[in-house]
Enzyme design. Structure first.
Site, PDB file in Angstrom:
ATOM      1  N   ASP A 127      28.469  54.539  51.516  1.00  0.00           N
ATOM      2  CA  ASP A 127      28.025  53.369  50.756  1.00  0.00           C
ATOM      3  C   ASP A 127      26.821  53.761  49.889  1.00  0.00           C
ATOM      4  O   ASP A 127      25.855  54.363  50.396  1.00  0.00           O
ATOM      5  CB  ASP A 127      27.634  52.272  51.764  1.00  0.00           C
ATOM      6  CG  ASP A 127      27.451  50.913  51.116  1.00  0.00           C
ATOM      7  OD1 ASP A 127      28.059  50.658  50.066  1.00  0.00           O
ATOM      8  OD2 ASP A 127      26.712  50.085  51.700  1.00  0.00           O
TER       9      ASP A 127
ATOM     10  N   GLU B  11      30.186  52.351  40.110  1.00  0.00           N
ATOM     11  CA  GLU B  11      29.642  51.007  39.828  1.00  0.00           C
ATOM     12  C   GLU B  11      29.176  50.895  38.388  1.00  0.00           C
ATOM     13  O   GLU B  11      28.529  51.774  37.848  1.00  0.00           O
ATOM     14  CB  GLU B  11      28.480  50.682  40.782  1.00  0.00           C
ATOM     15  CG  GLU B  11      27.883  49.294  40.523  1.00  0.00           C
ATOM     16  CD  GLU B  11      27.000  48.747  41.655  1.00  0.00           C
ATOM     17  OE1 GLU B  11      27.203  49.142  42.817  1.00  0.00           O
ATOM     18  OE2 GLU B  11      26.121  47.928  41.350  1.00  0.00           O
TER      19      GLU B  11
ATOM     20  N   HIS C  81      22.748  41.870  47.119  1.00  0.00           N
ATOM     21  CA  HIS C  81      22.556  42.375  48.480  1.00  0.00           C
ATOM     22  C   HIS C  81      21.551  41.523  49.265  1.00  0.00           C
ATOM     23  O   HIS C  81      20.653  40.934  48.691  1.00  0.00           O
ATOM     24  CB  HIS C  81      22.052  43.819  48.431  1.00  0.00           C
ATOM     25  CG  HIS C  81      23.089  44.779  47.952  1.00  0.00           C
ATOM     26  ND1 HIS C  81      23.034  45.375  46.712  1.00  0.00           N
ATOM     27  CD2 HIS C  81      24.223  45.240  48.536  1.00  0.00           C
ATOM     28  CE1 HIS C  81      24.099  46.167  46.568  1.00  0.00           C
ATOM     29  NE2 HIS C  81      24.826  46.100  47.656  1.00  0.00           N
TER      30      HIS C  81
ATOM     31  N   SER D 194      28.328  39.100  51.618  1.00  0.00           N
ATOM     32  CA  SER D 194      28.187  38.331  52.860  1.00  0.00           C
ATOM     33  C   SER D 194      28.057  36.852  52.531  1.00  0.00           C
ATOM     34  O   SER D 194      27.482  36.474  51.508  1.00  0.00           O
ATOM     35  CB  SER D 194      26.931  38.783  53.634  1.00  0.00           C
ATOM     36  OG  SER D 194      27.202  39.965  54.354  1.00  0.00           O
TER      37      SER D 194
ATOM     38  N   ILE E 131      30.468  43.899  53.451  1.00  0.00           N
ATOM     39  CA  ILE E 131      29.765  42.979  54.349  1.00  0.00           C
ATOM     40  C   ILE E 131      28.822  43.763  55.252  1.00  0.00           C
ATOM     41  O   ILE E 131      29.265  44.604  56.046  1.00  0.00           O
ATOM     42  CB  ILE E 131      30.781  42.180  55.195  1.00  0.00           C
ATOM     43  CG1 ILE E 131      31.629  41.286  54.272  1.00  0.00           C
ATOM     44  CG2 ILE E 131      30.077  41.331  56.262  1.00  0.00           C
ATOM     45  CD1 ILE E 131      32.905  40.780  54.894  1.00  0.00           C
TER      46      ILE E 131
ATOM     47  N   SER F  11      25.087  42.152  55.709  1.00  0.00           N
ATOM     48  CA  SER F  11      24.113  41.144  56.173  1.00  0.00           C
ATOM     49  C   SER F  11      24.690  40.242  57.254  1.00  0.00           C
ATOM     50  O   SER F  11      23.990  39.893  58.217  1.00  0.00           O
ATOM     51  CB  SER F  11      23.618  40.306  54.994  1.00  0.00           C
ATOM     52  OG  SER F  11      22.917  41.121  54.083  1.00  0.00           O
TER      53      SER F  11
HETATM   54  P1  13P Z   1      25.600  42.109  51.927  1.00  0.00           P
HETATM   55  O1  13P Z   1      24.109  42.327  51.947  1.00  0.00           O
HETATM   56  O2  13P Z   1      25.951  40.862  51.172  1.00  0.00           O
HETATM   57  O3  13P Z   1      26.200  42.143  53.272  1.00  0.00           O
HETATM   58  O4  13P Z   1      26.251  43.317  51.085  1.00  0.00           O
HETATM   59  C1  13P Z   1      26.490  44.570  51.689  1.00  0.00           C
HETATM   60  C2  13P Z   1      26.866  45.611  50.701  1.00  0.00           C
HETATM   61  O5  13P Z   1      27.152  45.374  49.555  1.00  0.00           O
HETATM   62  C3  13P Z   1      26.877  46.998  51.190  1.00  0.00           C
HETATM   63  O6  13P Z   1      27.110  47.909  50.165  1.00  0.00           O
HETATM   64  O1  G3H Z   2      24.043  47.665  50.326  1.00  0.00           O
HETATM   65  C1  G3H Z   2      23.329  48.004  51.255  1.00  0.00           C
HETATM   66  C2  G3H Z   2      23.795  47.874  52.658  1.00  0.00           C
HETATM   67  O2  G3H Z   2      23.507  46.592  53.159  1.00  0.00           O
HETATM   68  C3  G3H Z   2      23.205  48.960  53.488  1.00  0.00           C
HETATM   69  O3  G3H Z   2      21.872  48.701  53.783  1.00  0.00           O
HETATM   70  O4  G3H Z   2      20.799  50.827  53.079  1.00  0.00           O
HETATM   71  O5  G3H Z   2      19.625  49.243  54.645  1.00  0.00           O
HETATM   72  O6  G3H Z   2      21.604  50.574  55.427  1.00  0.00           O
HETATM   73  P1  G3H Z   2      20.902  49.921  54.267  1.00  0.00           P
HETATM   74 ZN    ZN Z   3      26.311  47.397  48.275  1.00  0.00          ZN
END
Ligand code: 13P
Ligand code: G3H
Ligand code: ZN
Length: 313
Positions: A82, A136, A182, A218, A259, A261
């Site tokens: 990610d 992206e 996010h 989310s 997802i 959060s």
């Molecule tokens: P949320 O913060 O809405 O869960 O999004 C997560 C996300 O996009 C991870 O890449």
């Molecule tokens: O988009 C971000 C995700 O919620 C991952 O969050 O980088 O704090 O693990 P993090």
């Molecule tokens: Zn993201």
């Protein structure tokens, strides 16, 4: 079944009008909660790891935990990076067994984003079997890996750029910015949640059959926010993406819904409630067990009522 890339998953999801849930994983209980729900509903899955998650749990622990989930579930699961921010990070996770990566060049200039994404695609597609690449265009508001993107810095995807970008980079899917963000605070109190479906439709028209990704998706489930505040937390008004909008997007070109959060909220709300009800307990299994179950219940709900990916494995 071995780990799979997102290629077949997205082809089927596009054709049948559903989306695959891409859930962020950081530890064993989160992986077990998500994958047990998917197994019960026979749903394909994307488990995604951020740079922060990899730093927290380590590459090897996360890969081995996901391998254990494969043995337990026998589902098609993609292990995805990610928000990869460099060629080196993408290469490192590909070499370490990930079957899909995101290279996030959304903060770069258009030409820099094209160049970086192309470099990652070239490497990923030279692997056997091929590793899929998400890119992206456009920039989401919110917080990821402790970097805050303000509303002023955020920008919607420009549909007129997508054909050129996909053609020049060869990426396999594209994350777009249409108003999701996010974190838990996606809309201001009193603001009506809205997404730019006109942009999604325009992108879909320009890239027929091409899988689109929604980050920041989310719903910020109110029940969990209320529980956190009821049991000693202090979260200001938190508003997420309404489920009906996500369902609509899943029926369109959106094949991957991210997802994180909602997992965090489910886990934290459950643990707070547990300690409120059982102030003397101190065995981690006693509070992590219910947290894992809350994640499983939440993921089941998403699969059945938001993603529509049940019985698609
Ligand atoms: P949320 O913060 O809405 O869960 O999004 C997560 C996300 O996009 C991870 O890449
Ligand atoms: O988009 C971000 C995700 O919620 C991952 O969050 O980088 O704090 O693990 P993090
Ligand atoms: Zn993201």
């Amino acid at each position: 079944m071995p780990l799979v890339s997102t290629k077949d998953m997205f082809r089927k999801a596009y054709e049948d009008g559903y989306a695959i849930g891409a859930f962020n994983v950081n530890n064993m209980e989160i992986i077990q909660g998500i994958t047990s729900a998917a197994k019960a509903l026979n749903s394909p899955l994307i488990l995604q790891v951020s740079a922060g998650a990899r730093k927290y749990a380590s590459h090897t622990y996360l890969v081995k935990l996901v391998e254990a989930a494969l043995i337990e579930t026998d589902l098609p699961i993609a292990l995805h990076l990610d928000h990869g921010d460099s060629f080196e990070l993408c290469k490192s996770v590909i070499d370490g067994g990930f079957t899909s990566v995101m290279i996030d060049g959304s903060h770069l200039t258009y030409e820099e984003n094209v160049a970086l994404t192309s470099q990652v695609v070239e490497y990923a597609h030279s692997r056997s079997p091929e590793v899929t690449v998400e890119a992206e265009l456009g920039r989401l508001e919110g917080v990821e890996d402790d970097i805050a993107v303000s509303a002023e810095e955020a920008s919607y995807t420009k549909p007129e750029q997508v054909e050129d970008f996909v053609k020049r980079t060869g990426c396999d899917s594209l994350a777009i910015a249409i108003g999701t963000s996010h974190g838990a605070y996606k809309f201001k109190p009193g603001q009506k949640p809205a997404l730019r479906f006109d942009i999604l439709k325009d992108v879909e028209r320009r890239l027929p059959g091409f899988p689109i990704v929604l980050h920041g998706a989310s719903s910020v489930i109110p029940e969990f926010v209320q529980k956190i505040n009821e049991f000693g937390g202090k979260m200001p008004d938190a508003i997420g993406i309404p489920e009906a909008m996500l369902r609509e997007a899943a029926g369109m070109a959106v094949c991957k819904i991210n997802i994180d959060s909602d997992l965090r909220l489910a886990m934290t709300a459950t643990i707070r409630e547990y300690f409120h009800d059982n102030p003397g307990h101190f065995d981690p299994r006693q509070y992590l067990g219910p947290a894992r179950q809350a994640i499983a219940d939440m993921v089941s709900h998403k699969i059945l009522h938001v993603l529509g990916s049940d019985n698609k494995a």
